[in-house]
Write a protein that holds these residues in place. Structure first.
Motif, PDB file in Angstrom:
ATOM      1  N   LYS A 682     -12.978 -22.888 -43.039  1.00  0.00           N
ATOM      2  CA  LYS A 682     -11.524 -23.029 -42.887  1.00  0.00           C
ATOM      3  C   LYS A 682     -11.040 -22.554 -41.522  1.00  0.00           C
ATOM      4  CE  LYS A 682     -10.541 -22.760 -47.854  1.00  0.00           C
ATOM      5  NZ  LYS A 682      -9.980 -21.966 -48.969  1.00  0.00           N
ATOM      6  N   ILE A 683     -11.520 -21.404 -41.072  1.00  0.00           N
ATOM      7  CA  ILE A 683     -11.078 -20.911 -39.765  1.00  0.00           C
ATOM      8  C   ILE A 683     -11.647 -21.794 -38.652  1.00  0.00           C
ATOM      9  CG2 ILE A 683     -12.947 -19.244 -39.376  1.00  0.00           C
ATOM     10  CD1 ILE A 683      -9.200 -18.786 -38.523  1.00  0.00           C
ATOM     11  N   LEU A 684     -12.838 -22.348 -38.894  1.00  0.00           N
ATOM     12  CA  LEU A 684     -13.420 -23.290 -37.935  1.00  0.00           C
ATOM     13  C   LEU A 684     -12.524 -24.524 -37.791  1.00  0.00           C
ATOM     14  CD1 LEU A 684     -15.811 -24.293 -36.165  1.00  0.00           C
ATOM     15  CD2 LEU A 684     -16.820 -25.229 -38.265  1.00  0.00           C
ATOM     16  N   ILE A 685     -12.075 -25.053 -38.916  1.00  0.00           N
ATOM     17  CA  ILE A 685     -11.218 -26.247 -38.899  1.00  0.00           C
ATOM     18  C   ILE A 685      -9.915 -25.943 -38.178  1.00  0.00           C
ATOM     19  CG2 ILE A 685      -9.863 -27.796 -40.379  1.00  0.00           C
ATOM     20  CD1 ILE A 685     -12.230 -27.532 -42.435  1.00  0.00           C
ATOM     21  N   LEU A 686      -9.325 -24.778 -38.453  1.00  0.00           N
ATOM     22  CA  LEU A 686      -8.076 -24.419 -37.777  1.00  0.00           C
ATOM     23  C   LEU A 686      -8.286 -24.268 -36.270  1.00  0.00           C
ATOM     24  CD1 LEU A 686      -6.385 -21.854 -40.219  1.00  0.00           C
ATOM     25  CD2 LEU A 686      -5.907 -24.286 -39.930  1.00  0.00           C
ATOM     26  N   ALA A 687      -9.364 -23.643 -35.883  1.00  0.00           N
ATOM     27  CA  ALA A 687      -9.647 -23.470 -34.448  1.00  0.00           C
ATOM     28  C   ALA A 687      -9.820 -24.830 -33.771  1.00  0.00           C
ATOM     29  CB  ALA A 687     -10.894 -22.620 -34.262  1.00  0.00           C
ATOM     30  N   ARG A 688     -10.527 -25.736 -34.439  1.00  0.00           N
ATOM     31  CA  ARG A 688     -10.724 -27.078 -33.882  1.00  0.00           C
ATOM     32  C   ARG A 688      -9.403 -27.829 -33.764  1.00  0.00           C
ATOM     33  NH1 ARG A 688     -16.254 -29.129 -37.001  1.00  0.00           N
ATOM     34  NH2 ARG A 688     -17.733 -28.037 -35.619  1.00  0.00           N
ATOM     35  N   GLU A 689      -8.591 -27.747 -34.813  1.00  0.00           N
ATOM     36  CA  GLU A 689      -7.299 -28.434 -34.782  1.00  0.00           C
ATOM     37  C   GLU A 689      -6.383 -27.821 -33.723  1.00  0.00           C
ATOM     38  OE1 GLU A 689      -6.144 -31.291 -37.062  1.00  0.00           O
ATOM     39  OE2 GLU A 689      -8.276 -31.313 -36.560  1.00  0.00           O
ATOM     40  N   ALA A 690      -6.640 -26.552 -33.389  1.00  0.00           N
ATOM     41  CA  ALA A 690      -5.869 -25.906 -32.320  1.00  0.00           C
ATOM     42  C   ALA A 690      -6.380 -26.307 -30.933  1.00  0.00           C
ATOM     43  CB  ALA A 690      -5.934 -24.393 -32.477  1.00  0.00           C
ATOM     44  N   GLY A 691      -7.500 -27.040 -30.903  1.00  0.00           N
ATOM     45  CA  GLY A 691      -7.999 -27.570 -29.639  1.00  0.00           C
ATOM     46  C   GLY A 691      -9.211 -26.872 -29.079  1.00  0.00           C
ATOM     47  N   TYR A 692      -9.906 -26.065 -29.887  1.00  0.00           N
ATOM     48  CA  TYR A 692     -11.061 -25.305 -29.400  1.00  0.00           C
ATOM     49  C   TYR A 692     -12.365 -25.906 -29.940  1.00  0.00           C
ATOM     50  CZ  TYR A 692      -7.592 -21.878 -27.962  1.00  0.00           C
ATOM     51  OH  TYR A 692      -6.525 -21.253 -27.361  1.00  0.00           O
ATOM     52  N   ALA A 693     -13.385 -25.966 -29.092  1.00  0.00           N
ATOM     53  CA  ALA A 693     -14.677 -26.559 -29.462  1.00  0.00           C
ATOM     54  C   ALA A 693     -15.589 -25.478 -30.041  1.00  0.00           C
ATOM     55  CB  ALA A 693     -15.328 -27.215 -28.256  1.00  0.00           C
ATOM     56  N   LEU A 694     -15.525 -25.295 -31.360  1.00  0.00           N
ATOM     57  CA  LEU A 694     -16.342 -24.281 -32.041  1.00  0.00           C
ATOM     58  C   LEU A 694     -17.267 -24.932 -33.052  1.00  0.00           C
ATOM     59  CD1 LEU A 694     -14.390 -22.123 -30.825  1.00  0.00           C
ATOM     60  CD2 LEU A 694     -14.501 -20.968 -33.050  1.00  0.00           C
ATOM     61  N   ASN A 695     -18.374 -24.241 -33.341  1.00  0.00           N
ATOM     62  CA  ASN A 695     -19.268 -24.627 -34.418  1.00  0.00           C
ATOM     63  C   ASN A 695     -19.440 -23.449 -35.365  1.00  0.00           C
ATOM     64  OD1 ASN A 695     -20.218 -27.408 -34.082  1.00  0.00           O
ATOM     65  ND2 ASN A 695     -20.936 -26.680 -32.078  1.00  0.00           N
ATOM     66  N   MET A 696     -20.036 -23.695 -36.517  1.00  0.00           N
ATOM     67  CA  MET A 696     -20.190 -22.642 -37.528  1.00  0.00           C
ATOM     68  C   MET A 696     -20.978 -21.452 -36.979  1.00  0.00           C
ATOM     69  SD  MET A 696     -18.834 -23.016 -40.660  1.00  0.00           S
ATOM     70  CE  MET A 696     -19.844 -22.495 -42.034  1.00  0.00           C
ATOM     71  N   GLU A 697     -21.978 -21.720 -36.169  1.00  0.00           N
ATOM     72  CA  GLU A 697     -22.804 -20.627 -35.660  1.00  0.00           C
ATOM     73  C   GLU A 697     -22.047 -19.735 -34.667  1.00  0.00           C
ATOM     74  OE1 GLU A 697     -24.276 -24.522 -33.663  1.00  0.00           O
ATOM     75  OE2 GLU A 697     -23.602 -23.835 -35.647  1.00  0.00           O
ATOM     76  N   ASP A 698     -20.872 -20.192 -34.238  1.00  0.00           N
ATOM     77  CA  ASP A 698     -20.059 -19.383 -33.322  1.00  0.00           C
ATOM     78  C   ASP A 698     -19.195 -18.355 -34.062  1.00  0.00           C
ATOM     79  OD1 ASP A 698     -20.966 -20.880 -31.109  1.00  0.00           O
ATOM     80  OD2 ASP A 698     -19.477 -22.437 -31.523  1.00  0.00           O
ATOM     81  N   ILE A 699     -19.221 -18.389 -35.397  1.00  0.00           N
ATOM     82  CA  ILE A 699     -18.352 -17.520 -36.188  1.00  0.00           C
ATOM     83  C   ILE A 699     -19.160 -16.355 -36.760  1.00  0.00           C
ATOM     84  CG2 ILE A 699     -16.777 -17.409 -38.173  1.00  0.00           C
ATOM     85  CD1 ILE A 699     -16.353 -20.463 -37.811  1.00  0.00           C
ATOM     86  N   ASP A 700     -18.691 -15.161 -36.535  1.00  0.00           N
ATOM     87  CA  ASP A 700     -19.337 -13.970 -37.109  1.00  0.00           C
ATOM     88  C   ASP A 700     -18.876 -13.790 -38.546  1.00  0.00           C
ATOM     89  OD1 ASP A 700     -20.632 -13.333 -34.741  1.00  0.00           O
ATOM     90  OD2 ASP A 700     -18.908 -12.183 -33.989  1.00  0.00           O
ATOM     91  N   ASN A 701     -19.843 -13.535 -39.439  1.00  0.00           N
ATOM     92  CA  ASN A 701     -19.525 -13.330 -40.857  1.00  0.00           C
ATOM     93  C   ASN A 701     -19.945 -11.919 -41.264  1.00  0.00           C
ATOM     94  OD1 ASN A 701     -19.150 -13.375 -43.610  1.00  0.00           O
ATOM     95  ND2 ASN A 701     -20.493 -15.139 -43.992  1.00  0.00           N
ATOM     96  N   ASN A 702     -18.940 -11.086 -41.468  1.00  0.00           N
ATOM     97  CA  ASN A 702     -19.205  -9.716 -41.915  1.00  0.00           C
ATOM     98  C   ASN A 702     -19.074  -9.676 -43.440  1.00  0.00           C
ATOM     99  OD1 ASN A 702     -19.348  -8.815 -39.163  1.00  0.00           O
ATOM    100  ND2 ASN A 702     -17.109  -9.018 -39.096  1.00  0.00           N
ATOM    101  N   GLY A 703     -20.099 -10.141 -44.118  1.00  0.00           N
ATOM    102  CA  GLY A 703     -20.050 -10.284 -45.570  1.00  0.00           C
ATOM    103  C   GLY A 703     -20.121  -8.957 -46.307  1.00  0.00           C
ATOM    104  N   PHE A 704     -19.751  -8.994 -47.563  1.00  0.00           N
ATOM    105  CA  PHE A 704     -19.780  -7.775 -48.389  1.00  0.00           C
ATOM    106  C   PHE A 704     -20.756  -7.907 -49.552  1.00  0.00           C
ATOM    107  CE2 PHE A 704     -16.691 -10.531 -50.375  1.00  0.00           C
ATOM    108  CZ  PHE A 704     -16.894 -10.366 -51.736  1.00  0.00           C
ATOM    109  N   LEU A 705     -21.293  -9.122 -49.793  1.00  0.00           N
ATOM    110  CA  LEU A 705     -22.247  -9.296 -50.895  1.00  0.00           C
ATOM    111  C   LEU A 705     -23.634  -8.837 -50.468  1.00  0.00           C
ATOM    112  CD1 LEU A 705     -21.485 -12.851 -52.395  1.00  0.00           C
ATOM    113  CD2 LEU A 705     -21.010 -10.642 -53.448  1.00  0.00           C
ATOM    114  N   PRO A 706     -24.334  -8.093 -51.304  1.00  0.00           N
ATOM    115  CA  PRO A 706     -25.734  -7.755 -51.020  1.00  0.00           C
ATOM    116  C   PRO A 706     -26.571  -9.027 -50.895  1.00  0.00           C
ATOM    117  CG  PRO A 706     -24.866  -6.410 -52.810  1.00  0.00           C
ATOM    118  CD  PRO A 706     -23.844  -7.466 -52.551  1.00  0.00           C
ATOM    119  N   ALA A 707     -27.571  -9.013 -50.075  1.00  0.00           N
ATOM    120  CA  ALA A 707     -28.406 -10.198 -49.838  1.00  0.00           C
ATOM    121  C   ALA A 707     -29.044 -10.719 -51.117  1.00  0.00           C
ATOM    122  CB  ALA A 707     -29.482  -9.864 -48.809  1.00  0.00           C
TER     123      ALA A 707
END
Length: 814
Positions: A682-707
């Motif tokens: 979702k944040i990727l889509i918003l960033a793209r619609e805002a005009g920025y060239a991002l991919n999923m690997e460019d997003i940091d995910n600070n998850g809370f679920l144990p592996a």
């Protein structure tokens, strides 16, 4: 005096002929000439019989016997028993003559145009004799007239030219002396100066009636057929076609030339010269007004009177540098076609004189190429002209109306409408009279083209949307229910007609061109659906080629998302609840946006972020108006917000997640939500619609679920969450001790994006976010300190379906 003509379907059988009699003898005090065609289908049978005979095929005998039997049966149905003998003898004699003629063709195995005219004349001779006998039975004032004795032509068999002055004199003298009140005459047939039978071309019965009307200067001509006048389009192609009340003769000629089969084009010329009003009426609905042809009329203001088309057309293009500035090339081209008796339907030439294009009937294309190439052989050898190029499987569509010339923008509307529906135009022609605008298009697009143009020019009050839904589970089912509830309202208040044409789930799919009942789709899908196949479903949508088609993806499958490009290239709009396409590789996302612009097919995905909240639409408006997005902060998971708003450590975390899934807030696999993948998209889509060239690997995910929670099935996931309850409790307790709430926050700032669980203090904009609500804060050049805030329900089948519905309506207004 008045002339009435009845076509083949009007005299197809005894029942129909009785309808004809009721029209002829109803309140018609003046003298009448009734021109009739052969019984329906008989002319074709006669042509087939003569063709069989000429090739030595004995089947001509069976056809002859069938024709004889049908006519003799009709006599017994119509004529009183005591009067049958004479007419039976007459028709039997004609059948014997026909048989002898066919036998002669069989023996010689030769069929000349002169003999063919003789064969086909029997259709009108027999039908008119029978109808005249029936009318005589009803009234002593009825008589038969032999059109061959009155209408004289040259010897161009198959399409004879009428010798007008001689014919007019014959007709005037005959009817001046004739005493009957109702005259029955065979249409289509005439004779040359030697008394040989000639024909006036297919549809010539109309012409016969017009010749009589013109010669006698009658007060009106009536053409009786099986439709209620000329229509705005072919009713077999356009279900909403409307009858045309008035047409000028010239408008009628244009429509007839371009495929309107109600009236034969040469018919109009004799009555147009004398301005004789001509009515086109329906034998089976005589009370209908029909269409009246006049020299001019003041009624109505429609710039377009009708849309017509010709199928099975080929276009020939002659081009080369040797044509530029050199006179005579066009003359040679058209002479070559004329000498080979090839009719030109449409002509267009570039202003550079580098090329000239003509449209002809497809079956003449190879013959035309040989004829033209042989004429230009020397130029082709020198390389200054190229051999003729043929493009087959084409069609011509034409819009016709006298008032186009005084109303600018007609051609623009026509071509933009075709373009918006992905219909490519290969050639264009507009006469100097501005009464006709013609375009050459693919034969496969003709039905779609006629319908979209009819919708624009004649149904502006109603726009039809043809809908295909992939995924009819939670969201898809709710969408169909909403369509059912709103269908009538949208038709009445917003002039949009919604038609659900196709539905598919993971097991079955159904495409039904006449429409699927939204409330009954599960039953129809179960009874009539075929095994589901994404590619086949897509291919069926494309093959139908319906105007204003919308594909709605309510799935979460990559396989479905991969079909978008293929659909958009065929001008099928795509509304996606599925986030996979918009969050795929950046260049894939960009390609879909690009294709959407090129093919004028909207690609909308508002529900990818925030369900029905106007997040993407608002962001698009900011960008379009020149604003720049500097930072986005958002809670974008209704699932996670619901979970952390309901988890306080008193009941297990896994139970709260199960509750969220039971209420329809989660993806089928809740790990997509809880693991942060969904929020990253979702944040990727918003960033793209805002005009920025991002991919999923460019997003940091600070998850809370144990592996360990990501291993195994969904049930394994729930079990592992139960085991890890202490982990979740510790996270909650820490936030509570700090006076904070837990929110899974997505942030985009200075070109970088991250997602993760955060402790939100009481004074923060994200703190008071309850239930399954989402919130987005846009920090832009216009909103640098106090952000633009969008907040509301961000999950649930009903609200998501309503967001899809809203996108669908945006397509309708596109």
């Amino acid at each position: 005096m008045k002339v009435l003509k009845f076509g083949g379907t009007s005299v197809a059988n005894a029942i129909n002929i009785k309808k004809v009699a009721s029209i002829v003898f109803k309140d018609q005090p003046e003298k009448l000439i009734v021109v009739v065609s052969a019984f329906s289908g008989v002319t074709d049978l006669l042509l087939k019989a003569s063709s069989f005979a000429s090739t030595g095929d004995y089947q001509y005998k069976e056809i002859h016997q069938g024709i004889e039997k049908a006519h003799l049966y009709c006599i017994k149905e119509l004529v009183a028993l005591q009067k049958q003998s004479a007419v039976l003898s007459e028709i039997k004699q004609l059948c014997n003559e026909l048989e002898e003629l066919l036998d002669g063709i069989y023996k010689l195995q030769e069929l000349s145009p002169k003999t063919r005219d003789k064969v086909v004349s029997f259709g009108e001779l027999m039908s008119s004799r029978i109808i005249a006998a029936y009318f005589s039975d009803l009234s002593a004032e009825a008589a038969w007239v032999d059109s061959r004795e009155l209408i004289k032509t040259d010897s161009k068999f198959g399409y004879a030219n009428v010798l007008k002055s001689f014919t007019d004199e014959n007709i005037a003298l005959y009817f001046k002396a004739a005493k009957a009140r109702v005259f029955v005459a065979p249409g289509f047939i005439a004779s040359n100066s030697n008394g040989n039978t000639t024909t006036l071309g297919r549809g010539g019965s109309d012409y016969t009636a017009a010749i009589f009307a013109s010669a006698l200067k009658v007060k009106s001509l009536e053409i009786w057929t099986d439709v209620s006048g000329m229509m705005t389009a072919d009713p077999r192609v356009v279900t909403n076609a409307k009858p045309i009340a008035y047409l000028t003769y010239k408008e009628a000629m244009e429509l007839s030339h371009f495929g309107a089969k109600v009236i034969y084009p040469p018919t109009i010329q004799p009555v147009m010269d004398l301005e004789i009003p001509t009515a086109i009426k329906n034998t089976f609905k005589p009370e209908d007004a029909g269409t009246l042809l006049l020299s001019d009329y003041s009624n109505g203001s429609d710039r377009i009177k009708g849309i017509s088309s010709i199928n099975k057309v080929a276009i020939l293009t002659l081009e080369g540098s040797g044509m530029v500035g050199i006179p005579g090339f066009s003359k040679l081209l058209f002479e070559a076609l004329a000498n080979d008796h090839i009719n030109v339907i449409l002509i267009t030439q570039s202003s550079s004189e580098h090329s000239i294009t003509v449209a002809i009937n497809e079956h003449d294309s190879l013959r035309a190429k040989v004829a033209i190439d042989s004429v230009f052989d020397n130029y082709i050898e020198k390389g200054i002209i190229y051999p003729v190029e043929i493009e087959s499987d084409m069609a011509i569509i034409a819009v016709v109306g006298d008032k186009m010339k005084s109303m600018p923008g007609t051609s623009g509307l026509m071509f933009s409408t075709l373009g918006k529906n992905g219909i490519n135009i290969r050639a264009i022609a507009q006469g100097s009279s501005e009464r006709n605008i013609s375009a050459v298009i693919s034969n496969a697009d003709i039905k779609k083209a006629v319908n979209v143009l009819h919708e624009v020019f004649f149904e502006a009050s109603k726009k039809q949307l043809n809908i295909f839904v992939s995924g009819v589970g939670n969201v898809g089912k709710k969408l169909l229910q909403q369509i059912s509830r709103q269908k009538q309202y949208l038709a009445d208040k917003h002039n949009v007609q919604l038609n659900v044409i196709g539905v598919a789930n993971s097991r079955k799919m159904l495409v039904k061109p006449i429409g699927i009942l939204e409330n009954d789709f599960e039953k129809e899908l179960g009874e009539y659906g075929h095994t589901s196949d994404v590619e086949k479903f897509t291919d069926e949508i494309i093959a139908l080629n319906l105007r204003n088609s919308v594909f709605i993806d309510c799935t979460a499958h990559a396989e479905v998302a991969r079909t978008y490009a293929k659909l958009i290239k065929k001008s099928v709009s795509v509304v996606a609840c599925n986030k996979i396409a918009a969050s795929a590789g950046y260049w894939e996302y960009l390609e879909l946006k690009h294709l959407s612009n090129i093919y004028n097919a909207p690609f909308l995905f508002e529900t990818n972020v925030g369900a029905a909240l106007p997040i993407i639409g608002t962001l698009n408006d900011l960008i379009k108006t020149g604003d720049v997005v500097n930072k986005i902060q958002a809670v974008l998971s209704g699932t996670l917000n619901f979970v952390f708003n309901n988890y306080d450590g008193t009941k297990p975390f896994s139970e709260v997640v199960r509750q969220a899934q039971a209420e329809g807030f989660t993806e089928p696999d809740p790990r997509l939500d809880l693991g942060g993948t969904d929020v990253m998209r979702k944040i990727l889509i918003l960033a793209r619609e805002a005009g920025y060239a991002l991919n999923m690997e460019d997003i940091d995910n600070n998850g809370f679920l144990p592996a360990s929670c990501f291993d195994g099935s969904v049930e394994d996931f729930y079990k592992e969450m139960s085991i890890q309850e202490a982990h979740f409790k510790a996270i909650y307790d820490k936030a509570a001790a700090n006076g904070c709430k837990l929110k899974f926050v997505a942030t985009f700032d200075n070109g970088k994006a991250n997602v993760g669980l955060q402790e939100i203090p009481e004074n923060h904009d994200l703190y008071n976010l309850f239930g399954k609500d989402n919130i987005v804060l846009f920090y832009t050049n216009r909103y640098p300190e106090q952000p633009l805030v969008i907040k509301g329900a961000g999950a649930g089948a009903d609200v998501t379906a309503s967001g899809v519905f809203a996108d669908m309506m945006r397509v309708a207004s596109h």
